[in-house]
Design an enzyme around this catalytic site. Sequence first.
Site, PDB file in Angstrom:
ATOM      1  N   SER A  15      64.746  75.327  84.437  1.00  0.00           N
ATOM      2  CA  SER A  15      63.478  74.938  84.135  1.00  0.00           C
ATOM      3  C   SER A  15      63.190  73.674  85.089  1.00  0.00           C
ATOM      4  O   SER A  15      61.915  73.500  85.643  1.00  0.00           O
ATOM      5  CB  SER A  15      62.830  74.941  82.790  1.00  0.00           C
ATOM      6  OG  SER A  15      63.578  73.724  82.150  1.00  0.00           O
ATOM      7  N   MET A  92      76.315  72.485  84.188  1.00  0.00           N
ATOM      8  CA  MET A  92      76.927  71.985  83.361  1.00  0.00           C
ATOM      9  C   MET A  92      78.503  72.215  83.513  1.00  0.00           C
ATOM     10  O   MET A  92      79.417  72.957  83.052  1.00  0.00           O
ATOM     11  CB  MET A  92      77.018  73.169  81.876  1.00  0.00           C
ATOM     12  CG  MET A  92      75.324  73.329  81.565  1.00  0.00           C
ATOM     13  SD  MET A  92      74.516  71.866  81.114  1.00  0.00           S
ATOM     14  CE  MET A  92      75.637  71.547  79.441  1.00  0.00           C
ATOM     15  N   ARG A  93      78.844  71.265  84.434  1.00  0.00           N
ATOM     16  CA  ARG A  93      80.107  71.070  84.863  1.00  0.00           C
ATOM     17  C   ARG A  93      80.447  69.332  84.963  1.00  0.00           C
ATOM     18  O   ARG A  93      79.600  68.916  85.359  1.00  0.00           O
ATOM     19  CB  ARG A  93      80.443  71.699  86.380  1.00  0.00           C
ATOM     20  CG  ARG A  93      80.127  73.004  86.471  1.00  0.00           C
ATOM     21  CD  ARG A  93      81.345  73.932  86.186  1.00  0.00           C
ATOM     22  NE  ARG A  93      82.530  73.459  86.471  1.00  0.00           N
ATOM     23  CZ  ARG A  93      83.673  73.965  86.090  1.00  0.00           C
ATOM     24  NH1 ARG A  93      83.714  74.713  85.108  1.00  0.00           N
ATOM     25  NH2 ARG A  93      84.837  73.566  86.677  1.00  0.00           N
ATOM     26  N   ILE A  94      81.696  69.226  84.632  1.00  0.00           N
ATOM     27  CA  ILE A  94      82.044  67.889  84.753  1.00  0.00           C
ATOM     28  C   ILE A  94      82.604  67.599  86.023  1.00  0.00           C
ATOM     29  O   ILE A  94      83.424  68.774  86.882  1.00  0.00           O
ATOM     30  CB  ILE A  94      83.366  67.378  83.552  1.00  0.00           C
ATOM     31  CG1 ILE A  94      82.800  67.578  82.351  1.00  0.00           C
ATOM     32  CG2 ILE A  94      84.133  66.256  84.163  1.00  0.00           C
ATOM     33  CD1 ILE A  94      83.699  67.411  81.132  1.00  0.00           C
ATOM     34  N   ASN A 109      71.125  63.587  88.699  1.00  0.00           N
ATOM     35  CA  ASN A 109      71.418  64.343  87.316  1.00  0.00           C
ATOM     36  C   ASN A 109      70.154  63.962  86.437  1.00  0.00           C
ATOM     37  O   ASN A 109      69.850  62.878  86.425  1.00  0.00           O
ATOM     38  CB  ASN A 109      72.471  64.372  86.930  1.00  0.00           C
ATOM     39  CG  ASN A 109      72.743  65.057  85.640  1.00  0.00           C
ATOM     40  OD1 ASN A 109      72.732  66.375  85.808  1.00  0.00           O
ATOM     41  ND2 ASN A 109      73.575  64.673  84.582  1.00  0.00           N
ATOM     42  N   HIS A 111      69.348  64.093  82.517  1.00  0.00           N
ATOM     43  CA  HIS A 111      70.168  63.915  81.119  1.00  0.00           C
ATOM     44  C   HIS A 111      69.209  63.877  79.829  1.00  0.00           C
ATOM     45  O   HIS A 111      68.395  62.808  80.008  1.00  0.00           O
ATOM     46  CB  HIS A 111      71.253  63.004  81.325  1.00  0.00           C
ATOM     47  CG  HIS A 111      72.137  62.947  80.094  1.00  0.00           C
ATOM     48  ND1 HIS A 111      73.295  63.887  79.816  1.00  0.00           N
ATOM     49  CD2 HIS A 111      72.253  62.263  78.887  1.00  0.00           C
ATOM     50  CE1 HIS A 111      73.677  63.660  78.714  1.00  0.00           C
ATOM     51  NE2 HIS A 111      73.256  62.701  78.152  1.00  0.00           N
ATOM     52  N   SER A 138      66.987  60.782  81.014  1.00  0.00           N
ATOM     53  CA  SER A 138      67.084  59.815  82.109  1.00  0.00           C
ATOM     54  C   SER A 138      67.537  60.735  83.393  1.00  0.00           C
ATOM     55  O   SER A 138      68.177  61.775  83.189  1.00  0.00           O
ATOM     56  CB  SER A 138      68.252  59.077  81.622  1.00  0.00           C
ATOM     57  OG  SER A 138      68.117  58.291  80.464  1.00  0.00           O
ATOM     58  N   ASP A 147      77.818  60.933  83.175  1.00  0.00           N
ATOM     59  CA  ASP A 147      76.588  60.525  82.688  1.00  0.00           C
ATOM     60  C   ASP A 147      76.453  58.804  82.667  1.00  0.00           C
ATOM     61  O   ASP A 147      75.730  58.305  82.003  1.00  0.00           O
ATOM     62  CB  ASP A 147      76.230  60.891  81.215  1.00  0.00           C
ATOM     63  CG  ASP A 147      76.133  62.208  81.413  1.00  0.00           C
ATOM     64  OD1 ASP A 147      75.785  63.294  82.214  1.00  0.00           O
ATOM     65  OD2 ASP A 147      76.481  62.924  80.175  1.00  0.00           O
TER      66      ASP A 147
HETATM   67  C1  GRF Z   1      67.947  70.179  80.291  1.00  0.00           C
HETATM   68  O1  GRF Z   1      67.676  69.673  79.021  1.00  0.00           O
HETATM   69  C2  GRF Z   1      68.766  69.019  81.039  1.00  0.00           C
HETATM   70  O2  GRF Z   1      68.560  67.665  80.823  1.00  0.00           O
HETATM   71  C3  GRF Z   1      70.214  69.323  80.569  1.00  0.00           C
HETATM   72  O3  GRF Z   1      70.274  70.713  80.416  1.00  0.00           O
HETATM   73  C4  GRF Z   1      69.026  71.076  80.415  1.00  0.00           C
HETATM   74  C5  GRF Z   1      68.778  72.268  81.504  1.00  0.00           C
HETATM   75  O4  GRF Z   1      67.448  73.117  81.434  1.00  0.00           O
HETATM   76  N1  GRF Z   1      71.238  68.739  81.539  1.00  0.00           N
HETATM   77  P1  GRF Z   1      67.130  73.612  82.659  1.00  0.00           P
HETATM   78  O5  GRF Z   1      68.145  74.754  83.190  1.00  0.00           O
HETATM   79  O6  GRF Z   1      66.707  72.732  83.516  1.00  0.00           O
HETATM   80  O7  GRF Z   1      65.965  74.585  81.914  1.00  0.00           O
END
Ligand code: GRF
Length: 199
Positions: A15, A92-94, A109, A111, A138, A147
């Site tokens: 999104s 969702m990766r480090i 990024n 967060h 942020s 982060d």
């Molecule tokens: C968001 O809340 C973002 O801040 C976090 O993971 C979520 C991802 O949502 N890192 P989307 O995939 O952008 O809908």
Amino acid sequence: MKRKRVGVLISGRGSNMAALMQAARDPHYPAEIVHVVSNRADAPGLATAAAAGLSTAVISHRDFASREAFDTALNDHLQQQALDLIACAGFMRIMTPALIRPWAGRMINIHPSLLPLYKGLHTHERALADGAKTHGCSVHLVSEELDGGPVIAQAAVPVKPGDTAETLAARVLVEEHKLYPVALALLATGAFRPPGKPS
Ligand code: GRF
């Protein structure tokens, strides 16, 4: 000014990626979204990007023996796209230096917390558990500290009585979708200059 070419990294819903795409439909917006990469083949955001005519790629971390090997392959792929900037949007990766260093000052990024509070996962749950009165999101430069890179922009929301992690996340997400295009534009125009970079 020539619009900056932006690649977006996702893992899921996408999104925030869609919010960037929407902003970039304005020809005066200083960046264009040109490519989307997901580390998950089943990320719903891939269909959103493809439906808008964007080129997409899946590079699965499962195909690599180590974090570094995955990050090296992803960086090689990104280098081939002639990108100026990278926006991580629910990626969702480090990340390791193999991916971070080549894009230093050029990768951002979003967060879901008011950094430096609540780095890492489960930010909404942790804010509620602390009894926080204010929460938010942020956008920051990606650095080698998770982060922990310089913050470009933030947006705050109130925590309301009776909030659950879900209601709070939804309130923050509305702000994420407004904040991310603003922050990307600040970087793309040079209005935000990474610390230490001369004007
Ligand atoms: C968001 O809340 C973002 O801040 C976090 O993971 C979520 C991802 O949502 N890192 P989307 O995939 O952008 O809908």
